[in-house]
Write an enzyme that holds these catalytic residues in place. Structure first.
Site, PDB file in Angstrom:
ATOM      1  N   THR A 259       0.807  -1.224   0.000  1.00  0.00           N
ATOM      2  CA  THR A 259       0.000   0.000   0.000  1.00  0.00           C
ATOM      3  C   THR A 259       0.840   1.274   0.000  1.00  0.00           C
ATOM      4  O   THR A 259       1.954   1.298   0.549  1.00  0.00           O
ATOM      5  CB  THR A 259      -0.907   0.016   1.251  1.00  0.00           C
ATOM      6  OG1 THR A 259      -1.432   1.331   1.444  1.00  0.00           O
ATOM      7  CG2 THR A 259      -0.158  -0.375   2.519  1.00  0.00           C
TER       8      THR A 259
ATOM      9  N   GLU B 103       0.308   3.587   1.911  1.00  0.00           N
ATOM     10  CA  GLU B 103       0.467   3.982   3.314  1.00  0.00           C
ATOM     11  C   GLU B 103       1.870   3.671   3.832  1.00  0.00           C
ATOM     12  O   GLU B 103       2.298   4.212   4.850  1.00  0.00           O
ATOM     13  CB  GLU B 103      -0.582   3.295   4.195  1.00  0.00           C
ATOM     14  CG  GLU B 103      -1.986   3.825   4.008  1.00  0.00           C
ATOM     15  CD  GLU B 103      -2.158   5.255   4.510  1.00  0.00           C
ATOM     16  OE1 GLU B 103      -1.943   5.508   5.703  1.00  0.00           O
ATOM     17  OE2 GLU B 103      -2.506   6.126   3.694  1.00  0.00           O
TER      18      GLU B 103
ATOM     19  N   TYR C 292      -1.654   0.260  11.051  1.00  0.00           N
ATOM     20  CA  TYR C 292      -1.931  -0.440   9.781  1.00  0.00           C
ATOM     21  C   TYR C 292      -0.690  -0.397   8.881  1.00  0.00           C
ATOM     22  O   TYR C 292      -0.262  -1.429   8.342  1.00  0.00           O
ATOM     23  CB  TYR C 292      -3.119   0.224   9.076  1.00  0.00           C
ATOM     24  CG  TYR C 292      -3.295  -0.182   7.629  1.00  0.00           C
ATOM     25  CD1 TYR C 292      -3.893  -1.395   7.294  1.00  0.00           C
ATOM     26  CD2 TYR C 292      -2.860   0.644   6.588  1.00  0.00           C
ATOM     27  CE1 TYR C 292      -4.052  -1.775   5.954  1.00  0.00           C
ATOM     28  CE2 TYR C 292      -3.021   0.269   5.260  1.00  0.00           C
ATOM     29  CZ  TYR C 292      -3.608  -0.935   4.948  1.00  0.00           C
ATOM     30  OH  TYR C 292      -3.757  -1.313   3.629  1.00  0.00           O
TER      31      TYR C 292
ATOM     32  N   LYS D  34       1.675  -3.406   7.442  1.00  0.00           N
ATOM     33  CA  LYS D  34       1.883  -3.599   6.003  1.00  0.00           C
ATOM     34  C   LYS D  34       3.373  -3.545   5.641  1.00  0.00           C
ATOM     35  O   LYS D  34       3.816  -4.175   4.689  1.00  0.00           O
ATOM     36  CB  LYS D  34       1.111  -2.544   5.207  1.00  0.00           C
ATOM     37  CG  LYS D  34      -0.379  -2.832   5.079  1.00  0.00           C
ATOM     38  CD  LYS D  34      -0.650  -3.942   4.064  1.00  0.00           C
ATOM     39  CE  LYS D  34      -2.146  -4.188   3.911  1.00  0.00           C
ATOM     40  NZ  LYS D  34      -2.468  -5.325   3.025  1.00  0.00           N
TER      41      LYS D  34
HETATM   42  P1  NAP Z   1     -11.525  -4.702   2.329  1.00  0.00           P
HETATM   43  O1  NAP Z   1     -12.704  -4.352   1.468  1.00  0.00           O
HETATM   44  O2  NAP Z   1     -11.468  -4.198   3.727  1.00  0.00           O
HETATM   45  O3  NAP Z   1     -11.447  -6.318   2.346  1.00  0.00           O
HETATM   46  C1  NAP Z   1     -10.621  -6.987   3.263  1.00  0.00           C
HETATM   47  C2  NAP Z   1     -10.853  -8.480   3.139  1.00  0.00           C
HETATM   48  O4  NAP Z   1     -10.030  -9.163   4.113  1.00  0.00           O
HETATM   49  C3  NAP Z   1     -12.299  -8.924   3.428  1.00  0.00           C
HETATM   50  O5  NAP Z   1     -12.640  -9.963   2.537  1.00  0.00           O
HETATM   51  C4  NAP Z   1     -12.198  -9.467   4.847  1.00  0.00           C
HETATM   52  O6  NAP Z   1     -13.173 -10.431   5.151  1.00  0.00           O
HETATM   53  C5  NAP Z   1     -10.826 -10.120   4.777  1.00  0.00           C
HETATM   54  N1  NAP Z   1     -10.279 -10.405   6.109  1.00  0.00           N
HETATM   55  C6  NAP Z   1     -10.025  -9.516   7.096  1.00  0.00           C
HETATM   56  N2  NAP Z   1      -9.526 -10.156   8.170  1.00  0.00           N
HETATM   57  C7  NAP Z   1      -9.479 -11.481   7.859  1.00  0.00           C
HETATM   58  C8  NAP Z   1      -9.065 -12.638   8.553  1.00  0.00           C
HETATM   59  N3  NAP Z   1      -8.608 -12.588   9.822  1.00  0.00           N
HETATM   60  N4  NAP Z   1      -9.130 -13.835   7.915  1.00  0.00           N
HETATM   61  C9  NAP Z   1      -9.606 -13.915   6.641  1.00  0.00           C
HETATM   62  N5  NAP Z   1     -10.012 -12.839   5.935  1.00  0.00           N
HETATM   63  C10 NAP Z   1      -9.946 -11.643   6.539  1.00  0.00           C
HETATM   64  O7  NAP Z   1     -10.169  -4.273   1.611  1.00  0.00           O
HETATM   65  P2  NAP Z   1      -9.891  -3.885   0.068  1.00  0.00           P
HETATM   66  O8  NAP Z   1     -10.120  -2.435  -0.110  1.00  0.00           O
HETATM   67  O9  NAP Z   1     -10.553  -4.865  -0.807  1.00  0.00           O
HETATM   68  O10 NAP Z   1      -8.312  -4.089   0.014  1.00  0.00           O
HETATM   69  C11 NAP Z   1      -7.746  -5.352  -0.296  1.00  0.00           C
HETATM   70  C12 NAP Z   1      -6.311  -5.401   0.226  1.00  0.00           C
HETATM   71  O11 NAP Z   1      -5.550  -4.367  -0.394  1.00  0.00           O
HETATM   72  C13 NAP Z   1      -6.165  -5.175   1.715  1.00  0.00           C
HETATM   73  O12 NAP Z   1      -5.073  -5.966   2.149  1.00  0.00           O
HETATM   74  C14 NAP Z   1      -5.817  -3.704   1.839  1.00  0.00           C
HETATM   75  O13 NAP Z   1      -5.101  -3.464   3.023  1.00  0.00           O
HETATM   76  C15 NAP Z   1      -4.989  -3.513   0.604  1.00  0.00           C
HETATM   77  N6  NAP Z   1      -4.981  -2.178  -0.004  1.00  0.00           N
HETATM   78  C16 NAP Z   1      -6.163  -1.554  -0.286  1.00  0.00           C
HETATM   79  C17 NAP Z   1      -6.138  -0.326  -0.929  1.00  0.00           C
HETATM   80  C18 NAP Z   1      -7.414   0.388  -1.290  1.00  0.00           C
HETATM   81  O14 NAP Z   1      -7.361   1.590  -1.564  1.00  0.00           O
HETATM   82  N7  NAP Z   1      -8.548  -0.317  -1.353  1.00  0.00           N
HETATM   83  C19 NAP Z   1      -4.913   0.245  -1.295  1.00  0.00           C
HETATM   84  C20 NAP Z   1      -3.739  -0.436  -1.014  1.00  0.00           C
HETATM   85  C21 NAP Z   1      -3.783  -1.661  -0.391  1.00  0.00           C
HETATM   86  P3  NAP Z   1     -14.612 -10.013   5.775  1.00  0.00           P
HETATM   87  O15 NAP Z   1     -15.459  -9.660   4.591  1.00  0.00           O
HETATM   88  O16 NAP Z   1     -15.023 -11.256   6.459  1.00  0.00           O
HETATM   89  O17 NAP Z   1     -14.384  -8.846   6.693  1.00  0.00           O
HETATM   90  O1  F7E Z   2      -9.070   8.007   4.402  1.00  0.00           O
HETATM   91  C1  F7E Z   2      -9.428  11.421   5.619  1.00  0.00           C
HETATM   92  C2  F7E Z   2      -8.541  10.487   6.387  1.00  0.00           C
HETATM   93  O2  F7E Z   2     -10.081   5.935   5.333  1.00  0.00           O
HETATM   94  C3  F7E Z   2      -8.550   8.863   3.419  1.00  0.00           C
HETATM   95  C4  F7E Z   2      -7.328   2.001   2.790  1.00  0.00           C
HETATM   96  O3  F7E Z   2      -7.902   1.312   1.707  1.00  0.00           O
HETATM   97  O4  F7E Z   2      -6.171   3.513   1.347  1.00  0.00           O
HETATM   98  C5  F7E Z   2      -7.101   3.448   2.411  1.00  0.00           C
HETATM   99  O5  F7E Z   2      -6.608   4.137   3.545  1.00  0.00           O
HETATM  100  C6  F7E Z   2      -8.266  10.227   4.019  1.00  0.00           C
HETATM  101  C7  F7E Z   2      -7.503  10.182   5.337  1.00  0.00           C
HETATM  102  O6  F7E Z   2      -8.440   5.806   3.406  1.00  0.00           O
HETATM  103  C8  F7E Z   2     -12.714  11.120   7.129  1.00  0.00           C
HETATM  104  O7  F7E Z   2      -8.042  11.117   7.573  1.00  0.00           O
HETATM  105  C9  F7E Z   2     -11.373  12.710   6.557  1.00  0.00           C
HETATM  106  O8  F7E Z   2      -6.518  11.189   5.347  1.00  0.00           O
HETATM  107  O9  F7E Z   2     -10.684   6.654   2.996  1.00  0.00           O
HETATM  108  P1  F7E Z   2      -9.667   6.557   4.057  1.00  0.00           P
HETATM  109  P2  F7E Z   2      -6.902   5.671   3.835  1.00  0.00           P
HETATM  110  O10 F7E Z   2      -6.719   5.899   5.274  1.00  0.00           O
HETATM  111  O11 F7E Z   2      -6.115   6.518   2.893  1.00  0.00           O
HETATM  112  C10 F7E Z   2      -4.874   2.965   1.631  1.00  0.00           C
HETATM  113  C11 F7E Z   2      -4.038   3.064   0.385  1.00  0.00           C
HETATM  114  C12 F7E Z   2      -4.943   1.602   2.210  1.00  0.00           C
HETATM  115  O12 F7E Z   2      -4.018   0.806   2.033  1.00  0.00           O
HETATM  116  C13 F7E Z   2      -6.013   1.330   3.204  1.00  0.00           C
HETATM  117  O13 F7E Z   2      -6.259  -0.075   3.316  1.00  0.00           O
HETATM  118  O14 F7E Z   2      -9.520  10.827   4.325  1.00  0.00           O
HETATM  119  N1  F7E Z   2     -10.769  11.550   6.202  1.00  0.00           N
HETATM  120  N2  F7E Z   2     -12.565  12.479   7.133  1.00  0.00           N
HETATM  121  C14 F7E Z   2     -11.584  10.538   6.538  1.00  0.00           C
HETATM  122  N3  F7E Z   2     -11.455   9.204   6.380  1.00  0.00           N
HETATM  123  C15 F7E Z   2     -12.468   8.420   6.805  1.00  0.00           C
HETATM  124  N4  F7E Z   2     -12.377   7.090   6.626  1.00  0.00           N
HETATM  125  N5  F7E Z   2     -13.596   8.940   7.384  1.00  0.00           N
HETATM  126  C16 F7E Z   2     -13.773  10.291   7.585  1.00  0.00           C
HETATM  127  O15 F7E Z   2     -14.782  10.740   8.094  1.00  0.00           O
END
Ligand code: NAP
Ligand code: F7E
Length: 351
Positions: free
Chosen positions: A125, A127, A150, A154
């Site tokens: 990520t 992050e 987090y 990662k």
């Molecule tokens: P998400 O919607 O939160 O999905 C997370 C998945 O992990 C869900 O299927 C969840 O299952 C499963 N999970 C969590 N804890 C588990 C456990 N203990 N055992 C088995 N399964 C478990 O995340 P996403 O947005 O699809 O992201 C996918 C991956 O990419 C994650 O690793 C995230 O950190 C990473 N990532 C995301 C982004 C982004 O912007 N979306 C960017 C960079 C990296 P349940 O449905 O049962 O909760």
């Molecule tokens: O926040 C600000 C918050 O929670 C984005 C995950 O998929 O992307 C995601 O992480 C920004 C932050 O995503 C609210 O403070 C303001 O600066 O949508 P977010 P994230 O933290 O960037 C990365 C790449 C991952 O890997 C992660 O798994 O938005 N923000 N107000 C808020 N965020 C939330 N959630 N809620 C608020 O009310």
């Protein structure tokens, strides 16, 4: 027919990736964990649930992961499962480390024991970087400075993937993906929180929404574009790490302004700031340089920021309209509690 195992198949990326691989002719296996309320709505929403094989397993249960590899006999494993919400990682830092960090080693160990020829994708990520100089977008060689439990978990996952690649000669890649969003995004993340609120407010179902840091800036892309890059990484001759991004950064305020203007509203009348949504530490600005992915994989983003905003609010508005017409369909928002009921750790301290 190639066989693939996806961890995290019930999440945003897992669902889109499963659809992408089914369309490519793969036989798709996924792990799911037992929850008190089943969570298959995304797979049903994409109409792929009946075409999948699902295996019960959990990232904290090594035996269940070994079993999942045995049953599915995959050629590729996409490891997407994690506790993925940064805000919650401050609330639950230890379980985040267990699942998001150590979970990676557990699945790598399962692969190493069962069949080390399996190709492995780790969901790394943006992050990891934690900080982005505004004049130079982040690339694969930029330094890591994690800013949350987090991101620290990662970081461990990133390095253990690299270590298994170098140490055991395994085909293991890190996809360093910047934020990617969609109508299947979890409601707690800011883009979907805002698109869902704008849709509801425009239909008279809600009056306002509370958020945290409006000045934070992110590089936001479209999830279906990004899952394609995961597959591309595993088709190369040699394993490597890649940044996947759009090379543009926008603020939360800008997202709010655009999403409300799409439904004819002014965000300033409806978006309030509540300190409970602030984080003890936040990443201020992120922008990624996806040059390597473009040059080596031929990947590029297809959906731009404006179109992403539009398609998200349109999807939420259509779903609420269907709900108002009494239709029943798989969807998360109807069960979601009002966000004011959530108490954050920082708020609990001041009570
Ligand atoms: P998400 O919607 O939160 O999905 C997370 C998945 O992990 C869900 O299927 C969840 O299952 C499963 N999970 C969590 N804890 C588990 C456990 N203990 N055992 C088995 N399964 C478990 O995340 P996403 O947005 O699809 O992201 C996918 C991956 O990419 C994650 O690793 C995230 O950190 C990473 N990532 C995301 C982004 C982004 O912007 N979306 C960017 C960079 C990296 P349940 O449905 O049962 O909760
Ligand atoms: O926040 C600000 C918050 O929670 C984005 C995950 O998929 O992307 C995601 O992480 C920004 C932050 O995503 C609210 O403070 C303001 O600066 O949508 P977010 P994230 O933290 O960037 C990365 C790449 C991952 O890997 C992660 O798994 O938005 N923000 N107000 C808020 N965020 C939330 N959630 N809620 C608020 O009310």
């Amino acid at each position: 027919m190639k066989r693939v195992l996806i961890t995290g198949i019930t999440g945003q990326d897992g669902a889109y990736l499963a659809k992408f691989l089914l369309d490519k002719g793969y036989e798709v296996f996924g792990i799911y964990r037992r929850l008190s309320t089943p969570n298959f709505w995304r797979l049903q929403y994409l109409d792929i649930f009946d075409r999948l094989h699902l295996i019960g397993a959990d990232l904290i249960d090594e035996g269940s992961l070994i079993e999942a590899i045995h049953i599915s006999q995959p050629e590729e494993v996409y490891h997407l499962a994690a506790q993925s919400f940064v805000w919650s990682s401050f609330e639950e830092p230890i379980s985040t480390a267990e699942m998001t960090g150590l979970g990676v080693t557990r699945i790598l160990e399962a692969i190493r024991h069962v069949n080390r020829d399996i190709r492995f994708y780790q969901a790394s990520t943006s992050e990891l970087f934690g900080y982005s100089p505004e004049d130079e977008p982040l690339h694969e060689g930029s330094p890591f400075q994690p800013q949350s439990p987090y991101a620290a978990a990662k970081l461990y996952g990133y390095w253990i993937t690299t270590i298994y690649r170098k140490g055991y000669g395994m085909y293991a890649c890190n996809g360093i993906l910047f934020n990617h969003e969609s109508p299947l995004r979890g409601l707690e993340f800011i883009t979907r929180k805002l698109s869902n609120a704008a849709a509801r407010i425009s239909l008279g179902l809600q009056k306002e929404i509370s958020v945290g840091n409006l000045d934070a800036m992110r590089d936001w892309g479209f999830a279906p574009d990004y899952v394609e890059s995961m597959w591309m990484m595993l088709q190369e001759d040699e394993p490597d790490d890649y940044v996947v991004a759009t090379n543009e950064s926008h603020s939360v305020r800008e997202f709010a302004e655009k999403v409300f203007s799409r439904v004819g509203l002014d965000y300033r009348d409806h978006v309030k700031v509540d300190k409970k949504f602030l984080r003890p530490l936040d990443v201020r600005y992120l922008r990624g340089d996806y040059r390597k992915a473009r040059e080596k994989l031929g990947w590029r983003p297809k959906v731009n920021f404006d179109d992403l905003v539009s398609l998200m609010v349109k999807a939420d508005q259509e779903r609420w309209k269907r709900w108002m017409n009494g239709e029943q369909f798989p969807w998360d928002a109807i069960h979601y509690p009002h966000e004011n009921q959530f108490l954050s750790r920082s708020e609990r301290i001041t009570r």
